[in-house]
Design an enzyme around this catalytic site. Sequence first.
Site, short mmCIF file in Angstrom:
data_model
loop_
_atom_site.label_atom_id
_atom_site.label_comp_id
_atom_site.label_asym_id
_atom_site.label_seq_id
_atom_site.Cartn_x
_atom_site.Cartn_y
_atom_site.Cartn_z
N HIS A 101 -2.41 64.50 17.64
CA HIS A 101 -1.50 63.79 16.71
C HIS A 101 -0.05 64.19 16.98
O HIS A 101 0.83 63.34 17.15
CB HIS A 101 -1.91 64.15 15.28
CG HIS A 101 -1.06 63.54 14.21
ND1 HIS A 101 -1.45 62.45 13.48
CD2 HIS A 101 0.17 63.85 13.75
CE1 HIS A 101 -0.51 62.13 12.61
NE2 HIS A 101 0.50 62.97 12.75
N GLU A 102 0.19 65.49 17.04
CA GLU A 102 1.57 65.96 17.21
C GLU A 102 2.11 65.62 18.60
O GLU A 102 3.29 65.32 18.75
CB GLU A 102 1.67 67.46 16.94
CG GLU A 102 1.28 67.87 15.51
CD GLU A 102 2.05 67.13 14.42
OE1 GLU A 102 3.17 66.67 14.68
OE2 GLU A 102 1.50 66.99 13.31
N HIS A 104 3.56 62.26 18.32
CA HIS A 104 4.95 62.29 17.83
C HIS A 104 5.90 62.74 18.95
O HIS A 104 7.00 62.22 19.10
CB HIS A 104 5.09 63.27 16.67
CG HIS A 104 4.56 62.77 15.34
ND1 HIS A 104 4.87 61.53 14.83
CD2 HIS A 104 3.77 63.38 14.41
CE1 HIS A 104 4.28 61.39 13.64
NE2 HIS A 104 3.61 62.49 13.37
N HIS A 146 6.70 60.02 21.32
CA HIS A 146 7.62 59.08 20.69
C HIS A 146 9.07 59.55 20.89
O HIS A 146 9.97 58.75 21.15
CB HIS A 146 7.28 58.99 19.19
CG HIS A 146 7.90 57.84 18.47
ND1 HIS A 146 7.72 57.64 17.13
CD2 HIS A 146 8.71 56.83 18.89
CE1 HIS A 146 8.38 56.56 16.75
NE2 HIS A 146 8.99 56.05 17.80
#
Length: 721
Positions: free
Chosen positions: A505-506, A509, A512
């Site tokens: 998940h991180e 990010h 991104h």
Amino acid sequence: MRDILWVLTLSFALVGLTACASTEQAGSAPAVDAVAAGAGNPLLVPSAAPLGAVPFDRVRFEHLAPALDAAIATQRRTIDTIVRNTGPATFANTIEPLERTGSETRMATAAYGVYTSNLSNDTVRALETDYTAKFARLQTETVLNPKLFARVKAVHEDPSTATLGPEAVRLAERTHDNFVRAGAALSAAERGRVATMTERIAALQTRFNQNLLRDTDAFRMVLEEPDLVGLPPSVRSGAAQAAATEGLPGKYVFTLQRPSYEGFMTYAERRDLRERLYKAFINRGDNGNENDNNVVIAELVKLHAERARILGFDNHAALVTSASMAQTPAAVENLLKRVWEPALMQGKADARALQALIDQAGAGHPLEGWDWRYYGEQLRQQKFALDPAEVEPYFGLDNMLQASFFVSERLFGLRFAERKDIPVYHEDVQVFEVKDQGGRHVGLFYFDPFAREGKRSGAWMASYRPQNRLDGAVTAHVSNNLNVPKPAPGQPALISLTEANTLFHEVGHGLHGLLSDVTYPSLSGTAVPRDYVEFHAQLLEHYLLQPQVLKQFARHVGTGEPISDTLIERIVNAEKFNQSHATLEYVASALVDQRFHTLTPAQADTLDPRAFERQVMQELGALRQIPMRHRSPHFAHIFGGGYDAAYYAYMWSEVLDADGFAAFTESGDIFDPAIAARLKQHVYSRGNTVDWAEGYRAFRGRDPAVEPLLRNRGLLGDGGP
Ligand SMILES: [Zn+2]
């Protein structure tokens, strides 16, 4: 549903507005502040570290306050220069100086983020309290400065801004919008009222959090060894540790912290103790004592409703969603109800299955809230025989990090190579230089995986430097932060499936931030609304359990054997099991959040939060055994600040990531190069430079569909994918 959103682009968080950070206008004199703050402060001079990295090896706590004071002074001087300009307002003399911020102050704000999140202690917390108030004042005086707003408005309305291209137009729009939403367009009297209300709201949110903290800490369940039947070693050792810390050696302490609570509720055989812990947990902040939050909620809801009206919106949810991908409270309600209805049907079926299990065991009692997790786990064990001890040896921390790098390379052509020469703030931190397929430098990726004293809980991504091209090409420096227990020296770090998921998940990010390809720093990378930003992170999670990833990277820590196909299959099936509970408790919270924040000031005037919550849950037909994940008196997401009228955002993003990943599975190739190229072009690289719904459509060829989410959660009634 984990609560791990914490995307911090601190240089912009300084004043809380994406378009309005603190920095030095080109040509004025930052050196004055550097001298005033004392020479030798590494946060006030250009970095001499490789690739312009923050010189963490030279930064001391003593450097923070002078550097932050200089940042605040710099912002004030920038604004002063803008408003003193008697010539016509232009993009170059108004918006760009506001943008040209991070470059001067980014090291101060990055170091501040690291001290407050990764290296905190009482001294740091005192500084944080102090500077939170200073930043809030700076924000108010910036957005409510009438002369500054007049110039921002003039640029926004100036037809010649359009000649600068779509990104400049978008930035002028976003900046103007941020000012308007903060009250800049109001009369002087109204601006004063809004400022007073905003200050009062912040004070109430602080009180809500403090009440909650005290009420949570006031409860202890101290147990003896014979009370622990059913609890696995990891839950026991956590409780033993808590007891030792409190000077109760040989005992076991359970608290109302979520990990302690959920561990006990999932495994403890003692039903009376489960009931006791459950009731204490769901009544936090609602005990009629001096920590009771109901009065705080009533005033907060009323203030939010009144302030939204002054700002020209029907209600607070309309104000919040207007700046989000959802756009309107009706769109949010529509999505949540589309998930709620099938989840409720599944929940009723699951309740019958659990009741059957209770009856089979001859326990002779109806299923209650304090039984759900326990019998749910029993049923899961029966169906999938999945023992955490069987799974964990396959999930080494290093291997899982490499697995996420592998996915990043297959999708986006990125390669990660460790750099030992980049300064770090703690010996546990690793830094990787990221390059593209052509070997060109893309950015830096910091990785701080282990729990330690002074590090905040949970997991988050932070941006030390946003990618931009305002004054030449600047690449992104991002960090990922986890709280994995540090292994004994010489031992490999093994992580749970949940932690591996969080790692992916991180990294999502992080990608991104790294793949951002925009001109202006405040539109860069993760500077997008909450209901869009989790899309990029959650999409990566889909790759963790793919055989192409696991067969290569999930290798037994002892033997090096790759994980078997049957174990992968059992893991995947068990993950989908009992999703009705997680879905219903989350959606109930999100719907109650929306209902509170669509009240008018008159309705809010007579609000009894406890009765209101009960009434909404009744209307929804909620099962009595599945309460809200966060009942209102301890719903810190929405009453403690940050997610008011926005708790739905995780699910909104989940619609996008489920539907987005379905594009790959439908193609038959989870790394399909053409789809991945569109994903990068229209989603990961665009930051906030395009309309979010348009960006999604450009990637997917249509609007998002909700069915993939329902299927992933086993709520379509078709037995899953
Ligand atoms: Zn997140």
